[in-house]
Design a protein around this motif. Sequence first.
Motif, PDB file in Angstrom:
ATOM      1  N   MET A 176      47.786  27.240  43.521  1.00  0.00           N
ATOM      2  CA  MET A 176      46.496  26.543  43.444  1.00  0.00           C
ATOM      3  C   MET A 176      45.882  26.854  42.078  1.00  0.00           C
ATOM      4  N   PHE A 178      43.559  26.910  38.696  1.00  0.00           N
ATOM      5  CA  PHE A 178      42.138  26.792  38.329  1.00  0.00           C
ATOM      6  C   PHE A 178      42.056  25.989  37.040  1.00  0.00           C
ATOM      7  N   ILE A 179      41.255  24.928  37.061  1.00  0.00           N
ATOM      8  CA  ILE A 179      41.075  24.073  35.882  1.00  0.00           C
ATOM      9  C   ILE A 179      39.757  24.466  35.200  1.00  0.00           C
ATOM     10  N   ALA A 182      36.980  21.825  34.626  1.00  0.00           N
ATOM     11  CA  ALA A 182      36.275  21.377  35.831  1.00  0.00           C
ATOM     12  C   ALA A 182      35.604  22.536  36.565  1.00  0.00           C
ATOM     13  N   GLU A 184      37.077  24.414  38.727  1.00  0.00           N
ATOM     14  CA  GLU A 184      37.476  24.310  40.135  1.00  0.00           C
ATOM     15  C   GLU A 184      38.934  24.721  40.335  1.00  0.00           C
ATOM     16  N   LEU A 185      39.205  25.230  41.534  1.00  0.00           N
ATOM     17  CA  LEU A 185      40.569  25.390  42.021  1.00  0.00           C
ATOM     18  C   LEU A 185      40.995  24.054  42.620  1.00  0.00           C
ATOM     19  N   LYS A 186      42.222  23.639  42.336  1.00  0.00           N
ATOM     20  CA  LYS A 186      42.666  22.317  42.758  1.00  0.00           C
ATOM     21  C   LYS A 186      43.713  22.399  43.883  1.00  0.00           C
ATOM     22  N   THR A 187      43.481  21.612  44.931  1.00  0.00           N
ATOM     23  CA  THR A 187      44.392  21.601  46.086  1.00  0.00           C
ATOM     24  C   THR A 187      45.502  20.553  45.954  1.00  0.00           C
ATOM     25  N   LYS A 188      45.328  19.616  45.020  1.00  0.00           N
ATOM     26  CA  LYS A 188      46.259  18.480  44.955  1.00  0.00           C
ATOM     27  C   LYS A 188      47.712  18.897  44.741  1.00  0.00           C
ATOM     28  N   GLU A 219      38.035  24.579  50.393  1.00  0.00           N
ATOM     29  CA  GLU A 219      39.350  24.210  49.865  1.00  0.00           C
ATOM     30  C   GLU A 219      40.459  24.579  50.856  1.00  0.00           C
ATOM     31  N   LYS A 222      40.444  21.970  53.446  1.00  0.00           N
ATOM     32  CA  LYS A 222      41.004  20.733  52.907  1.00  0.00           C
ATOM     33  C   LYS A 222      42.538  20.780  52.920  1.00  0.00           C
TER      34      LYS A 222
END
Length: 542
Positions: A176, A178-179, A182, A184-188, A219, A222
């Motif tokens: 996961m 971190f960007i 942004a 944010e940590l991304k789940t995609k 997250e 999600k």
Amino acid sequence: MARYIFITGGVVSSLGKGIASAALGALLQARGYRVRLRKLDPYLNVDPGTMSPTQHGEVFVTDDGAETDLDLGHYERFTGRSANRADNVTTGRIYQDIIAKERRGDYLGGTVQVIPHVTDAIKEFVLEGNEDYDFVLCEIGGTVGDIEAMPFMEAIRQLGNDLPRGGAIYVHLTLMPFIPAAGELKTKPTQHSVRELRAIGIQPDILLVRADRPIPAEERRKMSLFCNVRPTAVIQALDVATIYDVPIAYHNEGLDGEVLAAFGIDPAPKPQLQLWHQVVDNIRNPEGEVTIAIVGKYTDLKDAYKSLIEALQHGGIANRVRVKLDWLPSEVFEKEDPAPYLERVNGILVPGGFGERGSEGKILAAKFARERDVPYFGICFGMQMAVIEAARSLAGIAKASSTEFGETDEPIVGLMTEWLKGNELEQRAAEGDLGGTMRLGAYKAELRQGSRIAEIYGDVEISERHRHRYEVNRAYRERLEDAGMIFAGMSPDGLLPETIELPDHPWFIGVQYHPELKSRPFEPHPLFTSFIQAAVERSRLV
């Protein structure tokens, strides 16, 4: 009946599936279960024995002489169970066996295909010999989506149906990221990885998500929703200061409890983690620090010396000190004076290796340690270079060298052509294949009564793992011992030198075998414990 846990990886490689598998195995073991770990590697090499350390990292050797993936070292260190050649298989070995069967006519003229022949061979490997275990953990190398890994993925998918209901679960390790832009940590990436896994018919039961910071509840919810995984089965795997903190961290996150719940085991035995807490406490609260120089040729890739790094840390745990490693490419010493690099260290270790490149630098490191009374530990190639140095400097054999580097008038080190393995004579030719042709696995050695190394072991009969095809020439033994270098350990038949030492030196030992392969955090190898103790004493003098 054994239960099976299949560990896959997604998004990127090098996420730490080996550590995660080992840690989960340790947690199940801490609850009283009998555990076995196995590694399925998708590359076409028969084994990693001929692969460059700069590409593959360390080659781990088992007692029975298998050259395996370095993750088996993690399995051994975390569980204390010795691995064997049946715990690691590659695509190359699977295909080698299948082609041999086809050539013999075992398939009765049928068309040999990936499905069912390759997948059946993989399943047979996974299932074989597990009668005495409660859990079998199988780590699949590579990343979901890799074309090389597809036969393994198909095989474990089939096993999910072949085994009795509730007999297997799937744990998927993802990243996961971190960007920063942004914030944010991304789940995609995890969503895409699980989608790839589900497309081939595997639904993960547990997500183990690597992240460099805590994952917010939203997250995690999600990922649970989009990946079709229970909310409690989304386990965050955060970075920790030491790999020996991983079992405790994963237990605190609920990984082992979730695994047992997936198998319907309730109530579950409580884990006994006192030893893990003790090890971590010793690492976090050292009473001192020593610096060890590792003079090698693969220093750009630390994984080439993975077991060595851990064994040195185990020696630090035993002495309750932090071990700081100073990585020095041996080639540097062939151009520059080694003194400025080595004067500040408390111990010098020259590890195993192959080939002439950097060998003179290793010889100079051994000379510096001998002349300056710095604790010296030579392992395999490091022992051979120490003997060549002593032959040149102490015994007056100016042209002392190794036949590994070419023809020489003074072959202090030479190619082994035969040796005993049990009651059988092993023979090798100089022009033969490289793969699997070394002196591999556990061999016994007899130590000289009263020698320093016998005192360290507390015994005169030992068994250690080997991986080499060159050996110190015993024809020079008398001249070297007259010059002050003692051959303190020999093979039982008296033909192969196993250990050397300098009795008048504070700590100068070379061994032909690889003691790092048998060191454990709960049971540090005595040679590393003694070496670090000597480094501690050296630090008090400097």
